[in-house]
Motif scaffolding. Structure first.
Motif, PDB file in Angstrom:
ATOM      1  N   ALA A  27      35.393 -31.917  -6.660  1.00 12.76           N
ATOM      2  CA  ALA A  27      34.308 -31.080  -7.172  1.00 12.76           C
ATOM      3  C   ALA A  27      34.726 -29.612  -7.163  1.00 12.76           C
ATOM      4  O   ALA A  27      35.367 -29.147  -6.233  1.00 12.76           O
ATOM      5  CB  ALA A  27      33.054 -31.261  -6.326  1.00 12.76           C
ATOM      6  N   VAL A  28      34.383 -28.903  -8.208  1.00 13.49           N
ATOM      7  CA  VAL A  28      34.697 -27.481  -8.290  1.00 13.49           C
ATOM      8  C   VAL A  28      33.606 -26.690  -7.589  1.00 13.49           C
ATOM      9  O   VAL A  28      32.418 -26.891  -7.848  1.00 13.49           O
ATOM     10  CB  VAL A  28      34.824 -27.024  -9.766  1.00 13.49           C
ATOM     11  CG1 VAL A  28      35.009 -25.513  -9.839  1.00 13.49           C
ATOM     12  CG2 VAL A  28      35.973 -27.739 -10.438  1.00 13.49           C
ATOM     13  N   LYS A  29      34.014 -25.813  -6.688  1.00 12.56           N
ATOM     14  CA  LYS A  29      33.068 -24.927  -6.026  1.00 12.56           C
ATOM     15  C   LYS A  29      32.879 -23.721  -6.935  1.00 12.56           C
ATOM     16  O   LYS A  29      33.799 -22.953  -7.152  1.00 12.56           O
ATOM     17  CB  LYS A  29      33.601 -24.470  -4.666  1.00 12.56           C
ATOM     18  CG  LYS A  29      33.773 -25.578  -3.674  1.00 12.56           C
ATOM     19  CD  LYS A  29      34.331 -25.022  -2.384  1.00 12.56           C
ATOM     20  CE  LYS A  29      34.573 -26.113  -1.379  1.00 12.56           C
ATOM     21  NZ  LYS A  29      35.180 -25.581  -0.146  1.00 12.56           N
ATOM     22  N   LYS A  30      31.706 -23.585  -7.482  1.00 12.25           N
ATOM     23  CA  LYS A  30      31.432 -22.515  -8.435  1.00 12.25           C
ATOM     24  C   LYS A  30      31.001 -21.244  -7.710  1.00 12.25           C
ATOM     25  O   LYS A  30      30.178 -21.277  -6.815  1.00 12.25           O
ATOM     26  CB  LYS A  30      30.322 -22.951  -9.397  1.00 12.25           C
ATOM     27  CG  LYS A  30      30.055 -21.948 -10.483  1.00 12.25           C
ATOM     28  CD  LYS A  30      28.999 -22.453 -11.434  1.00 12.25           C
ATOM     29  CE  LYS A  30      28.726 -21.414 -12.502  1.00 12.25           C
ATOM     30  NZ  LYS A  30      27.653 -21.799 -13.384  1.00 12.25           N
ATOM     31  N   ARG A  31      31.585 -20.131  -8.113  1.00 15.17           N
ATOM     32  CA  ARG A  31      31.209 -18.834  -7.564  1.00 15.17           C
ATOM     33  C   ARG A  31      29.897 -18.408  -8.211  1.00 15.17           C
ATOM     34  O   ARG A  31      29.774 -18.357  -9.419  1.00 15.17           O
ATOM     35  CB  ARG A  31      32.283 -17.796  -7.862  1.00 15.17           C
ATOM     36  CG  ARG A  31      31.989 -16.451  -7.246  1.00 15.17           C
ATOM     37  CD  ARG A  31      33.105 -15.490  -7.532  1.00 15.17           C
ATOM     38  NE  ARG A  31      34.333 -15.967  -6.925  1.00 15.17           N
ATOM     39  CZ  ARG A  31      34.880 -15.425  -5.850  1.00 15.17           C
ATOM     40  NH1 ARG A  31      34.335 -14.392  -5.292  1.00 15.17           N
ATOM     41  NH2 ARG A  31      35.986 -15.902  -5.339  1.00 15.17           N
ATOM     42  N   ILE A  32      28.914 -18.097  -7.385  1.00 14.61           N
ATOM     43  CA  ILE A  32      27.600 -17.690  -7.876  1.00 14.61           C
ATOM     44  C   ILE A  32      27.602 -16.179  -8.069  1.00 14.61           C
ATOM     45  O   ILE A  32      27.995 -15.447  -7.156  1.00 14.61           O
ATOM     46  CB  ILE A  32      26.500 -18.090  -6.873  1.00 14.61           C
ATOM     47  CG1 ILE A  32      26.506 -19.604  -6.680  1.00 14.61           C
ATOM     48  CG2 ILE A  32      25.138 -17.597  -7.320  1.00 14.61           C
ATOM     49  CD1 ILE A  32      25.683 -20.077  -5.513  1.00 14.61           C
ATOM     50  N   PRO A  33      27.206 -15.682  -9.244  1.00 13.33           N
ATOM     51  CA  PRO A  33      27.136 -14.227  -9.423  1.00 13.33           C
ATOM     52  C   PRO A  33      26.233 -13.611  -8.363  1.00 13.33           C
ATOM     53  O   PRO A  33      25.196 -14.179  -8.008  1.00 13.33           O
ATOM     54  CB  PRO A  33      26.546 -14.051 -10.816  1.00 13.33           C
ATOM     55  CG  PRO A  33      26.813 -15.338 -11.509  1.00 13.33           C
ATOM     56  CD  PRO A  33      26.784 -16.397 -10.436  1.00 13.33           C
ATOM     57  N   ALA A  47      24.475 -14.415   3.438  1.00 12.02           N
ATOM     58  CA  ALA A  47      25.281 -15.640   3.513  1.00 12.02           C
ATOM     59  C   ALA A  47      24.643 -16.790   2.739  1.00 12.02           C
ATOM     60  O   ALA A  47      25.351 -17.585   2.117  1.00 12.02           O
ATOM     61  CB  ALA A  47      25.499 -16.033   4.969  1.00 12.02           C
ATOM     62  N   HIS A  48      23.310 -16.872   2.731  1.00  7.16           N
ATOM     63  CA  HIS A  48      22.635 -17.957   2.004  1.00  7.16           C
ATOM     64  C   HIS A  48      22.855 -17.860   0.499  1.00  7.16           C
ATOM     65  O   HIS A  48      22.599 -18.817  -0.233  1.00  7.16           O
ATOM     66  CB  HIS A  48      21.135 -17.972   2.332  1.00  7.16           C
ATOM     67  CG  HIS A  48      20.380 -16.822   1.751  1.00  7.16           C
ATOM     68  ND1 HIS A  48      20.400 -15.561   2.297  1.00  7.16           N
ATOM     69  CD2 HIS A  48      19.594 -16.752   0.653  1.00  7.16           C
ATOM     70  CE1 HIS A  48      19.659 -14.758   1.564  1.00  7.16           C
ATOM     71  NE2 HIS A  48      19.152 -15.448   0.557  1.00  7.16           N
ATOM     72  N   LEU A  49      23.352 -16.726   0.031  1.00  6.60           N
ATOM     73  CA  LEU A  49      23.653 -16.547  -1.390  1.00  6.60           C
ATOM     74  C   LEU A  49      25.096 -16.933  -1.710  1.00  6.60           C
ATOM     75  O   LEU A  49      25.555 -16.747  -2.830  1.00  6.60           O
ATOM     76  CB  LEU A  49      23.425 -15.081  -1.794  1.00  6.60           C
ATOM     77  CG  LEU A  49      22.002 -14.560  -1.600  1.00  6.60           C
ATOM     78  CD1 LEU A  49      21.952 -13.056  -1.854  1.00  6.60           C
ATOM     79  CD2 LEU A  49      21.046 -15.287  -2.526  1.00  6.60           C
ATOM     80  N   GLY A  50      25.814 -17.428  -0.699  1.00  6.70           N
ATOM     81  CA  GLY A  50      27.209 -17.809  -0.894  1.00  6.70           C
ATOM     82  C   GLY A  50      28.179 -16.671  -0.678  1.00  6.70           C
ATOM     83  O   GLY A  50      29.355 -16.782  -0.997  1.00  6.70           O
ATOM     84  N   VAL A  51      27.721 -15.565  -0.135  1.00  5.87           N
ATOM     85  CA  VAL A  51      28.581 -14.414   0.104  1.00  5.87           C
ATOM     86  C   VAL A  51      29.328 -14.636   1.422  1.00  5.87           C
ATOM     87  O   VAL A  51      28.716 -14.864   2.461  1.00  5.87           O
ATOM     88  CB  VAL A  51      27.768 -13.102   0.150  1.00  5.87           C
ATOM     89  CG1 VAL A  51      28.667 -11.916   0.440  1.00  5.87           C
ATOM     90  CG2 VAL A  51      27.033 -12.913  -1.160  1.00  5.87           C
TER      91      VAL A  51
END
Length: 141
Positions: A27-33, A47-51
């Motif tokens: 699975a590709v881990k997509k970077r969230i803008p 951190a909950h935003l993927g930062v």
């Protein structure tokens, strides 16, 4: 950081990090803008935003965010030019890092808009904060 040896994905400041990678099971881990907050924040708060710490370092490197003090950041576009506003922002950063602190002495006077001799000179100095039941201390950050 912005390494040219890796394919980069577009994010803050254009390309600031590696392209999405293949994770477990293909699975590709997509970077969230992500747009950095315009108020002081810690990595725990985003951190909950993927930062991640690596992503924060990239944003710091390219100037998208500014470190107000150790562990507290803000969108660079939100840094005020006015020394009084900057002083208050630095005081807010201290409170974000250590909840329960309150402004004291010159910092409290500035926050309340009280007249001070040479307010801009006071604003260029240390932020003075304290806990409710302690002696004030100066932050040189």
């Amino acid at each position: 950081n912005c390494r040219a040896s890796q394919p980069l994905s577009t994010d803050l400041c254009g390309a600031i990090g590696p392209s999405p990678v293949v994770g477990d099971g293909g699975a590709v881990k997509k970077r969230i803008p992500w747009s950095p907050p315009r108020t002081p924040f810690t990595i725990a708060q985003v951190a909950h935003l993927g930062v991640t710490a690596r992503r924060l370092d990239s944003a710091l490197s390219c100037g998208a965010i500014t470190r107000l003090r150790q562990g507290v950041y803000i969108a660079s576009e939100s840094i005020p030019d006015d020394p009084v506003a900057l002083h208050l922002l630095r005081a807010q950063a201290e409170q974000v890092a250590t909840p329960g602190l309150v402004a004291s002495r010159e910092t409290a006077a500035i926050a309340h808009g009280l007249p001070l001799p040479m307010t801009h000179r006071s604003a260029a100095g240390s932020v003075i904060i304290t806990t409710v039941f302690s002696f004030p201390f100066e932050s040189t950050r």
